[in-house]
Design a protein around this motif. Structure first.
Motif, PDB file in Angstrom:
ATOM      1  N   PRO A  10      43.235  35.455  39.282  1.00  0.00           N
ATOM      2  CA  PRO A  10      44.631  35.487  38.821  1.00  0.00           C
ATOM      3  C   PRO A  10      45.261  36.855  39.031  1.00  0.00           C
ATOM      4  N   LYS A  11      46.553  36.941  38.798  1.00  0.00           N
ATOM      5  CA  LYS A  11      47.250  38.220  38.952  1.00  0.00           C
ATOM      6  C   LYS A  11      46.774  39.251  37.940  1.00  0.00           C
ATOM      7  N   GLU A  12      46.458  38.770  36.745  1.00  0.00           N
ATOM      8  CA  GLU A  12      46.126  39.701  35.668  1.00  0.00           C
ATOM      9  C   GLU A  12      45.110  39.076  34.728  1.00  0.00           C
ATOM     10  N   VAL A  13      44.277  39.953  34.150  1.00  0.00           N
ATOM     11  CA  VAL A  13      43.331  39.508  33.143  1.00  0.00           C
ATOM     12  C   VAL A  13      43.190  40.625  32.119  1.00  0.00           C
ATOM     13  N   SER A  14      42.974  40.277  30.850  1.00  0.00           N
ATOM     14  CA  SER A  14      42.849  41.291  29.793  1.00  0.00           C
ATOM     15  C   SER A  14      41.448  41.292  29.219  1.00  0.00           C
ATOM     16  N   TRP A  15      40.987  42.501  28.868  1.00  0.00           N
ATOM     17  CA  TRP A  15      39.699  42.633  28.200  1.00  0.00           C
ATOM     18  C   TRP A  15      39.698  43.943  27.400  1.00  0.00           C
ATOM     19  N   GLY A  16      39.236  43.838  26.170  1.00  0.00           N
ATOM     20  CA  GLY A  16      39.157  45.032  25.332  1.00  0.00           C
ATOM     21  C   GLY A  16      40.508  45.643  25.030  1.00  0.00           C
ATOM     22  N   GLY A  17      41.547  44.809  25.010  1.00  0.00           N
ATOM     23  CA  GLY A  17      42.879  45.302  24.698  1.00  0.00           C
ATOM     24  C   GLY A  17      43.600  45.947  25.859  1.00  0.00           C
ATOM     25  N   ARG A  18      43.047  45.814  27.064  1.00  0.00           N
ATOM     26  CA  ARG A  18      43.686  46.413  28.241  1.00  0.00           C
ATOM     27  C   ARG A  18      43.902  45.349  29.314  1.00  0.00           C
ATOM     28  N   ALA A  19      45.037  45.403  29.972  1.00  0.00           N
ATOM     29  CA  ALA A  19      45.342  44.469  31.051  1.00  0.00           C
ATOM     30  C   ALA A  19      44.910  45.060  32.392  1.00  0.00           C
ATOM     31  N   PHE A  20      44.263  44.240  33.200  1.00  0.00           N
ATOM     32  CA  PHE A  20      43.838  44.644  34.544  1.00  0.00           C
ATOM     33  C   PHE A  20      44.518  43.739  35.558  1.00  0.00           C
ATOM     34  N   HIS A  21      44.927  44.318  36.671  1.00  0.00           N
ATOM     35  CA  HIS A  21      45.601  43.500  37.680  1.00  0.00           C
ATOM     36  C   HIS A  21      45.103  43.872  39.072  1.00  0.00           C
ATOM     37  N   ASN A  22      45.513  43.114  40.054  1.00  0.00           N
ATOM     38  CA  ASN A  22      45.145  43.374  41.446  1.00  0.00           C
ATOM     39  C   ASN A  22      46.213  44.233  42.103  1.00  0.00           C
ATOM     40  N   LEU A  23      45.895  44.780  43.242  1.00  0.00           N
ATOM     41  CA  LEU A  23      46.847  45.586  43.988  1.00  0.00           C
ATOM     42  C   LEU A  23      48.123  44.784  44.250  1.00  0.00           C
ATOM     43  N   LYS A  24      49.237  45.368  43.847  1.00  0.00           N
ATOM     44  CA  LYS A  24      50.540  44.721  44.005  1.00  0.00           C
ATOM     45  C   LYS A  24      50.580  43.344  43.323  1.00  0.00           C
ATOM     46  N   ASN A  25      49.717  43.185  42.308  1.00  0.00           N
ATOM     47  CA  ASN A  25      49.687  41.958  41.496  1.00  0.00           C
ATOM     48  C   ASN A  25      49.459  40.682  42.299  1.00  0.00           C
ATOM     49  N   PHE A  26      48.671  40.773  43.369  1.00  0.00           N
ATOM     50  CA  PHE A  26      48.421  39.550  44.145  1.00  0.00           C
ATOM     51  C   PHE A  26      47.463  38.629  43.373  1.00  0.00           C
ATOM     52  N   ASP A  27      47.483  37.352  43.729  1.00  0.00           N
ATOM     53  CA  ASP A  27      46.495  36.406  43.232  1.00  0.00           C
ATOM     54  C   ASP A  27      46.051  35.540  44.400  1.00  0.00           C
ATOM     55  N   LEU A  28      45.012  34.748  44.186  1.00  0.00           N
ATOM     56  CA  LEU A  28      44.509  33.863  45.232  1.00  0.00           C
ATOM     57  C   LEU A  28      44.555  32.436  44.736  1.00  0.00           C
ATOM     58  N   PRO A  29      44.747  31.476  45.627  1.00  0.00           N
ATOM     59  CA  PRO A  29      44.887  30.067  45.220  1.00  0.00           C
ATOM     60  C   PRO A  29      43.656  29.548  44.480  1.00  0.00           C
ATOM     61  N   ALA A  30      43.871  28.592  43.638  1.00  0.00           N
ATOM     62  CA  ALA A  30      42.769  27.954  42.919  1.00  0.00           C
ATOM     63  C   ALA A  30      41.768  27.408  43.929  1.00  0.00           C
ATOM     64  N   GLY A  31      40.490  27.547  43.612  1.00  0.00           N
ATOM     65  CA  GLY A  31      39.445  27.051  44.505  1.00  0.00           C
ATOM     66  C   GLY A  31      38.943  28.082  45.498  1.00  0.00           C
ATOM     67  N   THR A  32      39.579  29.266  45.545  1.00  0.00           N
ATOM     68  CA  THR A  32      39.123  30.322  46.450  1.00  0.00           C
ATOM     69  C   THR A  32      37.710  30.750  46.064  1.00  0.00           C
ATOM     70  N   ASN A  33      36.835  30.859  47.065  1.00  0.00           N
ATOM     71  CA  ASN A  33      35.446  31.186  46.727  1.00  0.00           C
ATOM     72  C   ASN A  33      35.251  32.680  46.450  1.00  0.00           C
ATOM     73  N   PHE A  34      34.089  33.007  45.883  1.00  0.00           N
ATOM     74  CA  PHE A  34      33.801  34.386  45.473  1.00  0.00           C
ATOM     75  C   PHE A  34      33.742  35.324  46.680  1.00  0.00           C
ATOM     76  N   SER A  35      33.276  34.816  47.792  1.00  0.00           N
ATOM     77  CA  SER A  35      33.186  35.638  49.006  1.00  0.00           C
ATOM     78  C   SER A  35      34.560  36.146  49.425  1.00  0.00           C
TER      79      SER A  35
END
Length: 550
Positions: free
Chosen positions: A330-355
């Protein structure tokens, strides 16, 4: 020594403490010269006004103070010179040791034109040690400041006044060094010199310090900079009498080293290391830095997403992910009270594999796994037990181990993507890639441990075969169609893999450090460019050039 002599029947000169001085009334020796000076000055030319001043030091004040200080220095009058500085004790010792410890037998000091409160000058000295005399010439500069209590213009004392390469608490010395010289050669017998490979200067100095007295050579006589730290190597400035060097074989490869030297020059504050995954031998170490620091082997900065090689191995090891199975990004995820995001807030479609998440360097795909892992010690264990991080590597010269300390909350999540409290250098990251390449940690080595019987670190366990295969496949995908594609395109052959990284180490306005690591055949390399931006932009091209040379 120290008694005035007549020169040409009129002009006075002196020999003080072995340092010749032509007094300002005559040019008999021409030892202390001034730009634009006729040689007919009076005592007032070298006497600084004793009145209390205020405000910034003016150009005339700076020139007059510099003139007086340099005259006292050239005459061997350490007390007189010291009293014209804002640190009399340190200056008196340094000026005195210029004669007694650096064996300066003659000095011509020529001031240049003042530029504000800064005055450049040239030193043309002669070093005489046990009957051998050689010239030592260099340019330096001094700055004149206002005395905090006296208000007088005073030389702002720095060790670099004596010699520009002197840093805090360092000293200029001459004589017979404790360690004989060594002739370092690469794995094929080609000589490695600082002239041919400039960024190896510190490495070669350390090799001499560590192995000079073990390899059987004989010391000559030199002028060197004595470091502040006892364990740091001396830096040779001038050879007075050639010693008899012994030959010291290293694991470096002159061809790869040359490519590394050329690659880092393209970027300021850049460092790179190359190793052979099959045996851990270090093929190249290069730095391009203003401070001369061997950041390639001694640095300790956050490695950014290159750490995902270790995190990915840990997640694969625990069966929480698989290269060909979906991993939400996803674009963003939170853990320990802090939000983490990807470069330029990109995300990948559902079903995208770990590789693909690995190849695209998706931060959130990794951080989303921290809850299923449910073990704050999992990442440190993987780093130490499999990748050998923190096992006190003894490469043959000084190096700094990577650190992956236990962390909780937001810091633990940051660690998954190479931020937080994690620190690495290119040597550590190149070794991580080498371990991923073969599945076995082999401690990096610059010279054979048989030279001094040192203990080589070994990891607790080898990587599972299935984990290693998936990790290599993901790094190959990153190199061909992921974030490393552009940088790795020039690397020959198809057997290549990589991982990019960028690490934010300063304020929001600072450019992140650029990290990149990759392999090609039996060569693994990692580079870091401080403030270089994203991994593929600066560090990437450096690694590509080194891999091609290997």
């Amino acid at each position: 020594m120290g008694e005035d002599e007549k020169v040409n029947g009129a002009a006075k000169g002196a020999v003080i403490g072995g340092v010749f001085l032509a007094m300002l009334g005559g040019a008999g020796y021409g030892v202390y010269t001034l730009v634009g000076d006729s040689g007919e000055g009076s005592d007032s030319d070298t006497t600084v006004q004793s009145g209390k001043g205020s405000g910034p030091v003016g150009e005339k004040e700076a020139a007059k103070t510099a003139k007086a200080f340099l005259a006292a220095w050239a005459s061997g009058d350490e007390r007189g010179a010291a009293d014209l500085t804002n640190n009399a004790a340190a200056a008196q010792t340094a000026v005195g040791e210029f004669k007694t410890k650096a064996y300066v037998s003659r000095a011509v000091i020529t001031p240049g034109e003042a530029n504000g409160a800064t005055v450049p000058f040239k030193v043309e000295a002669e070093i005489t040690y046990e009957g051998t005399t050689k010239p030592l010439a260099y340019d330096s500069q001094l700055t004149v400041v206002r005395g905090l209590t006296s208000g007088k213009p005073l030389v702002d004392w720095q060790p670099s006044v004596i010699h520009p390469q002197l840093q805090k608490d360092e000293k200029l010395r001459a004589g017979a060094p404790a360690n004989p010289p060594v002739k370092a050669v690469d794995r094929n017998g080609e000589e490695l010199t600082a002239e041919k490979f400039p960024s190896l200067r510190q490495v070669l100095d350390e090799l001499r310090q560590s192995y000079g007295d073990k390899a059987g050579g004989k010391p000559g006589a030199e002028v060197w900079i004595e470091p502040a730290a006892k364990e740091a190597p001396k830096r040779t400035l001038l050879t007075l009498v050639e010693g008899e060097p012994s030959t010291l074989k290293t694991y470096l490869d002159a061809k790869v080293q040359a490519a590394a030297e050329q690659a880092v020059v393209a970027f300021p504050e850049a460092s790179v290391v190359a190793v052979k995954p099959s045996n851990g031998h270090i093929l190249a170490v290069a730095n391009h830095r203003k401070d001369g620091f061997n950041a390639a082997m001694q640095g300790n900065r956050a490695p950014g997403s290159t750490m995902k090689i270790v995190t990915g191995a840990m997640l694969l090891d625990r069966g929480l992910v698989a290269a060909d199975k979906p991993a939400e990004c996803p674009k963003e995820v939170s853990w320990g009270g802090r939000a983490f995001h990807n470069l330029k807030n990109f995300d990948l479609p559902a079903g995208t594999n770990f590789s693909t998440s690995f190849a695209r360097s998706c931060n959130t795909a990794f951080i989303k796994q921290i809850k299923p892992v449910d073990d704050d010690s999992a990442l440190p264990k993987e780093a130490t037990e499999v990748f050998g991080i923190g096992l006190d590597w003894k490469t043959g010269i000084k190096s700094t181990d990577g650190k992956v300390p236990p962390a909780t909350g937001a810091s633990a999540a940051a660690a998954y993507i190479g931020q937080g409290q994690i620190t690495m250098n290119p040597l550590n990251v190149a070794s991580i890639t080498a371990t991923a390449r073969t599945g076995v940690f082999r401690q990096p080595l610059l010279v054979s441990p048989e030279l001094d019987g040192r203990t080589v670190a070994t990891a607790q366990r080898r990587m599972k075969s299935s984990v290693q295969q998936q990790l290599v496949s993901m790094m190959k995908l990153t190199a061909t169609s992921g974030t490393a594609r552009e940088a790795m395109a020039p690397v020959r052959g198809s057997d290549k893999g990589a991982k990019t990284g960028s690490a934010e180490v300063g304020g929001a306005g600072d450019s992140p450090d650029s990290w990149f690591t990759g392999f090609s055949g039996d060569v693994a390399a990692a580079a870091m460019v401080e403030g270089g931006g994203h991994g593929g932009e600066a560090a990437g091209p450096i690694v590509a050039k080194v891999l091609n040379a290997g």
